[in-house]
Design a protein around this motif. Structure first.
Motif, PDB file in Angstrom:
ATOM      1  N   GLY A   8       0.782  -1.220  -0.055  1.00  0.00           N
ATOM      2  CA  GLY A   8      -0.097  -0.059   0.015  1.00  0.00           C
ATOM      3  C   GLY A   8       0.642   1.358   0.085  1.00  0.00           C
ATOM      4  O   GLY A   8       0.475   2.081   0.757  1.00  0.00           O
ATOM      5  N   SER A   9       1.910   1.390  -0.809  1.00  0.00           N
ATOM      6  CA  SER A   9       2.765   2.226  -0.626  1.00  0.00           C
ATOM      7  C   SER A   9       2.436   3.561  -1.312  1.00  0.00           C
ATOM      8  O   SER A   9       2.849   4.796  -1.038  1.00  0.00           O
ATOM      9  CB  SER A   9       4.129   2.064  -1.467  1.00  0.00           C
ATOM     10  N   THR A  10       1.167   3.631  -2.093  1.00  0.00           N
ATOM     11  CA  THR A  10       0.690   5.108  -2.596  1.00  0.00           C
ATOM     12  C   THR A  10      -0.260   5.695  -1.452  1.00  0.00           C
ATOM     13  O   THR A  10      -0.765   6.796  -2.090  1.00  0.00           O
ATOM     14  CB  THR A  10       0.153   4.700  -4.055  1.00  0.00           C
ATOM     15  N   SER A  12      -1.642   7.053   2.335  1.00  0.00           N
ATOM     16  CA  SER A  12      -1.331   7.814   3.216  1.00  0.00           C
ATOM     17  C   SER A  12      -0.115   7.465   3.938  1.00  0.00           C
ATOM     18  O   SER A  12       1.014   8.131   4.376  1.00  0.00           O
ATOM     19  CB  SER A  12      -2.439   8.319   3.947  1.00  0.00           C
ATOM     20  N   GLY A  36      -2.497  -0.429  -4.849  1.00  0.00           N
ATOM     21  CA  GLY A  36      -3.712  -0.821  -5.458  1.00  0.00           C
ATOM     22  C   GLY A  36      -4.352  -0.145  -6.552  1.00  0.00           C
ATOM     23  O   GLY A  36      -5.117  -0.529  -7.623  1.00  0.00           O
ATOM     24  N   ALA A  98       0.166  -1.455   5.052  1.00  0.00           N
ATOM     25  CA  ALA A  98      -0.534  -0.326   4.849  1.00  0.00           C
ATOM     26  C   ALA A  98      -1.290  -0.344   3.972  1.00  0.00           C
ATOM     27  O   ALA A  98      -1.783   0.937   3.305  1.00  0.00           O
ATOM     28  CB  ALA A  98       0.470   0.695   4.807  1.00  0.00           C
ATOM     29  N   ILE A  99      -2.158  -1.126   3.464  1.00  0.00           N
ATOM     30  CA  ILE A  99      -3.308  -1.459   2.563  1.00  0.00           C
ATOM     31  C   ILE A  99      -4.374  -1.059   3.407  1.00  0.00           C
ATOM     32  O   ILE A  99      -4.598  -1.315   4.581  1.00  0.00           O
ATOM     33  CB  ILE A  99      -3.374  -2.899   1.904  1.00  0.00           C
ATOM     34  N   VAL A 100      -5.528  -0.426   2.736  1.00  0.00           N
ATOM     35  CA  VAL A 100      -6.690  -0.232   3.555  1.00  0.00           C
ATOM     36  C   VAL A 100      -7.640  -1.200   3.438  1.00  0.00           C
ATOM     37  O   VAL A 100      -7.870  -1.833   2.331  1.00  0.00           O
ATOM     38  CB  VAL A 100      -7.190   1.120   3.129  1.00  0.00           C
ATOM     39  N   GLY A 101      -8.281  -1.766   4.650  1.00  0.00           N
ATOM     40  CA  GLY A 101      -9.353  -2.672   4.703  1.00  0.00           C
ATOM     41  C   GLY A 101      -9.146  -3.931   4.797  1.00  0.00           C
ATOM     42  O   GLY A 101      -8.013  -4.312   4.835  1.00  0.00           O
ATOM     43  N   ALA A 103      -8.760  -6.051   2.704  1.00  0.00           N
ATOM     44  CA  ALA A 103      -7.845  -6.801   1.743  1.00  0.00           C
ATOM     45  C   ALA A 103      -6.440  -6.945   1.997  1.00  0.00           C
ATOM     46  O   ALA A 103      -5.643  -7.587   1.532  1.00  0.00           O
ATOM     47  CB  ALA A 103      -7.888  -5.634   0.495  1.00  0.00           C
ATOM     48  N   LYS A 123      -5.344  -1.922  10.360  1.00  0.00           N
ATOM     49  CA  LYS A 123      -5.826  -2.627  11.608  1.00  0.00           C
ATOM     50  C   LYS A 123      -6.882  -3.508  11.331  1.00  0.00           C
ATOM     51  O   LYS A 123      -7.134  -4.337  12.222  1.00  0.00           O
ATOM     52  CB  LYS A 123      -6.502  -1.136  12.416  1.00  0.00           C
ATOM     53  N   GLU A 124      -7.330  -3.343  10.249  1.00  0.00           N
ATOM     54  CA  GLU A 124      -8.411  -4.420   9.669  1.00  0.00           C
ATOM     55  C   GLU A 124      -7.963  -5.848   9.766  1.00  0.00           C
ATOM     56  O   GLU A 124      -8.843  -6.902  10.062  1.00  0.00           O
ATOM     57  CB  GLU A 124      -9.010  -4.216   8.382  1.00  0.00           C
ATOM     58  N   ASP A 148      -0.627   2.203  14.036  1.00  0.00           N
ATOM     59  CA  ASP A 148      -1.721   3.110  14.489  1.00  0.00           C
ATOM     60  C   ASP A 148      -1.108   3.820  15.826  1.00  0.00           C
ATOM     61  O   ASP A 148      -0.443   3.303  16.679  1.00  0.00           O
ATOM     62  CB  ASP A 148      -2.775   2.275  14.892  1.00  0.00           C
ATOM     63  N   MET A 264       1.865  11.014  11.548  1.00  0.00           N
ATOM     64  CA  MET A 264       1.996   9.867  11.570  1.00  0.00           C
ATOM     65  C   MET A 264       3.388   9.282  11.384  1.00  0.00           C
ATOM     66  O   MET A 264       3.772   8.134  11.597  1.00  0.00           O
ATOM     67  CB  MET A 264       0.935   9.092  10.485  1.00  0.00           C
TER      68      MET A 264
HETATM   69  P1  NAD Z   1      -5.101   4.972   1.819  1.00  0.00           P
HETATM   70  O1  NAD Z   1      -6.399   4.890   1.280  1.00  0.00           O
HETATM   71  O2  NAD Z   1      -4.456   6.373   1.711  1.00  0.00           O
HETATM   72  O3  NAD Z   1      -4.097   4.011   0.916  1.00  0.00           O
HETATM   73  C1  NAD Z   1      -4.398   2.690   0.919  1.00  0.00           C
HETATM   74  C2  NAD Z   1      -3.286   1.887   0.179  1.00  0.00           C
HETATM   75  O4  NAD Z   1      -3.684   0.353  -0.148  1.00  0.00           O
HETATM   76  C3  NAD Z   1      -2.916   2.534  -1.272  1.00  0.00           C
HETATM   77  O5  NAD Z   1      -1.741   2.382  -1.763  1.00  0.00           O
HETATM   78  C4  NAD Z   1      -3.837   1.882  -2.069  1.00  0.00           C
HETATM   79  O6  NAD Z   1      -3.619   1.729  -3.553  1.00  0.00           O
HETATM   80  C5  NAD Z   1      -3.932   0.308  -1.519  1.00  0.00           C
HETATM   81  N1  NAD Z   1      -5.167  -0.536  -1.709  1.00  0.00           N
HETATM   82  C6  NAD Z   1      -6.200  -0.058  -1.515  1.00  0.00           C
HETATM   83  N2  NAD Z   1      -7.215  -1.079  -1.855  1.00  0.00           N
HETATM   84  C7  NAD Z   1      -6.284  -2.119  -2.376  1.00  0.00           C
HETATM   85  C8  NAD Z   1      -6.708  -3.740  -2.438  1.00  0.00           C
HETATM   86  N3  NAD Z   1      -7.842  -4.078  -2.760  1.00  0.00           N
HETATM   87  N4  NAD Z   1      -5.556  -4.384  -3.005  1.00  0.00           N
HETATM   88  C9  NAD Z   1      -4.178  -3.836  -2.916  1.00  0.00           C
HETATM   89  N5  NAD Z   1      -3.962  -2.602  -2.320  1.00  0.00           N
HETATM   90  C10 NAD Z   1      -4.846  -1.660  -2.102  1.00  0.00           C
HETATM   91  O7  NAD Z   1      -5.248   4.462   3.246  1.00  0.00           O
HETATM   92  P2  NAD Z   1      -4.508   4.860   4.637  1.00  0.00           P
HETATM   93  O8  NAD Z   1      -4.880   6.033   5.112  1.00  0.00           O
HETATM   94  O9  NAD Z   1      -2.690   4.989   4.426  1.00  0.00           O
HETATM   95  O10 NAD Z   1      -4.619   3.392   5.621  1.00  0.00           O
HETATM   96  C11 NAD Z   1      -3.931   2.354   5.536  1.00  0.00           C
HETATM   97  C12 NAD Z   1      -4.192   1.599   6.654  1.00  0.00           C
HETATM   98  O11 NAD Z   1      -3.651   2.157   7.643  1.00  0.00           O
HETATM   99  C13 NAD Z   1      -5.822   1.425   7.034  1.00  0.00           C
HETATM  100  O12 NAD Z   1      -5.910   0.327   7.576  1.00  0.00           O
HETATM  101  C14 NAD Z   1      -6.074   2.434   7.918  1.00  0.00           C
HETATM  102  O13 NAD Z   1      -6.983   2.161   9.028  1.00  0.00           O
HETATM  103  C15 NAD Z   1      -4.366   2.547   8.884  1.00  0.00           C
HETATM  104  N6  NAD Z   1      -4.175   3.741   9.403  1.00  0.00           N
HETATM  105  C16 NAD Z   1      -3.993   4.771   8.841  1.00  0.00           C
HETATM  106  C17 NAD Z   1      -3.587   5.959   9.203  1.00  0.00           C
HETATM  107  C18 NAD Z   1      -3.404   7.360   8.556  1.00  0.00           C
HETATM  108  O14 NAD Z   1      -3.095   8.283   9.288  1.00  0.00           O
HETATM  109  N7  NAD Z   1      -3.834   7.423   7.322  1.00  0.00           N
HETATM  110  C19 NAD Z   1      -3.466   6.069  10.663  1.00  0.00           C
HETATM  111  C20 NAD Z   1      -3.691   4.994  11.455  1.00  0.00           C
HETATM  112  C21 NAD Z   1      -4.026   3.551  10.680  1.00  0.00           C
END
Ligand code: NAD
Ligand code: MG
Length: 385
Positions: A8-10, A12, A36, A98-101, A103, A123-124, A148, A264
């Protein structure tokens, strides 16, 4: 030198992680990246960090990326198999999840089975399969270090103390953009209002979760498994300044907290460098300028999602899996204008109320519950719309 795989490098978290890597090229090397979507950003990251291998979602995205890169590209994989190959790469020292959801679950499990330490943002993974994930991590000798911010704060507040001396953990929550809105006002809010978080800049899904406070509910479940403490001993305090990131209360009445500006990069860097710390170019916390730190109890009527999460955790088994899947579908429907904000919790409650066999013995039980809950959530949304 630590070889990193960033799933999930792209996103946040992914972008913030690479920011830290760029500041410490003597300590970290990027071995693999996965995305993703957002092929453009992935292309930039590949040019800047030169990973050996990358993975994208589909074959068509893989060929698109190959054409854009030309020259000598890294190995480009795709699909869940590609994600798993990156996650279990034999040269990895740590995998940033760091993928969301939901997945994120299968690739994170692949990294654990490969014996790699995990910096866990997703966290999922623990919400949907907490007991299985913790058991496999223990069996494989894998260290799960939380990213987190709340869990990083607790992790840091536990260092040097005995687990048996913990009485309670207190997760702090900003309260999100709607802390001061009434229930009546919440029926009118739009996705744009909900995405406008006061303190943190995050991905879209977690931003909506913060507005409903489902994010805190998911974090209570995450903490339950990560720190092996029952739900009754995990409390939530609303703390709008987001300076105290969470606390641990001990049996003698001492409360140890971790404080910092809401950025973060601090918890990500700690997960990457644990048990050491690395320097970050972050402004100093000036408590005198902030002046006041306030705390209040969450309003469970306004933020029904938090209540539902506690209930699912008490129910046990795959109930949190169902909660999470229904939430993902409902949040997506809200973002697409299909349901109102308050209907997010109504959809989740309606799905949880249906008859379920919540047995949780194997990862297949999780995947089955996840699929079924998504389909039931979609039917519920169609019935509402
Ligand atoms: P985001 O939506 O910014 O990024 C998600 C990343 O996952 C992207 O690189 C996307 O391309 C990839 N992705 C999405 N769906 C995918 C799939 N089906 N298969 C493969 N790759 C997929 O999300 P985020 O805010 O960076 O959050 C990532 C995780 O970190 C989440 O679980 C979130 O709860 C947790 N988190 C985030 C923060 C934050 O500050 N952003 C803080 C605490 C926890
Ligand atoms: Mg958090």
């Amino acid at each position: 030198m630590k070889n990193l795989v960033i799933l999930g490098s792209t996103g946040s978290i992914g972008v913030n992680t690479l920011d830290i890597v760029a500041a410490h090229p003597d300590r970290y090397r990027v071995l693999a990246l996965t995305a993703g979507n957002n092929i453009e950003r992935l292309e930039e990251q590949i040019r800047a960090f030169r990973p050996e291998v990358v993975a994208v979602v589909s074959e068509s995205q893989a060929s698109l990326l190959r054409n854009r890169l030309g020259g000598a590209p890294p190995d480009i994989l795709w699909g869940v198999q590609g994600l798993m190959a990156c996650a279990s790469h034999s040269s990895a020292h740590m995998v940033v999840s760091a993928i969301v959801g939901a997945a994120g679950l299968v690739p994170t499990m692949a990294a654990i089975e490969a014996g790699h330490d995990i910096a866990l943002a997703n966290k999922e993974t623990l919400v949907t399969a907490g007991p299985l994930v913790m058991a496999r991590a223990a069996a494989r000798g894998v260290r799960l270090v939380p990213v987190d911010s709340e869990h990083s704060a607790i992790f840091q507040s536990l260092e040097g103390h005995r687990r048996g001396d913990v009485r309670r953990m207190i997760l702090t929550a900003s309260g999100g953009p709607f802390r001061e809105r009434s229930l009546a006002e919440l029926s009118q809010v739009t996705p744009a209002d909900a995405l406008n978080h006061p303190n943190w800049s995050m991905g879209r899904k977690i931003s909506i979760d913060s507005a409903t406070m489902m994010n805190k509910g998911l974090e209570v479940i995450e903490a339950r498994w990560l720190f092996d403490l029952p739900a009754e001993r995990i409390d939530v305090h609303v703390h709008p300044q987001s300076i105290v990131h969470s606390m641990v209360e001990y049996i003698d009445g001492s409360v140890i907290a971790q404080l910092g500006l809401p950025d973060m990069r601090t918890p990500i860097a700690y997960a990457l460098s644990y048990p050491e710390r690395i320097a970050l170019n972050i402004p100093q916390l000036d408590l005198c300028q902030i002046g006041r730190l306030t705390f209040e109890r969450p309003d469970l009527q306004k933020f029904a999602c938090l209540k539902l999460a506690y209930e699912a955790l008490r129910e046990g088994g795959t109930a949190p899996t169902v909660l999470n899947a229904a939430n993902e579908v409902a949040v997506d429907a809200f973002l697409h204008g299909e349901i109102s904000f308050l209907n997010i919790s109504r959809v989740i409650a309606a799905v949880l109320e249906q008859p379920w066999d919540h047995r949780l013995d194997h990862i297949d039980d999780v995947l089955r519950a996840d699929r079924r809950a998504r389909s039931r959530a979609r039917k519920t949304i169609e019935a509402i719309a």
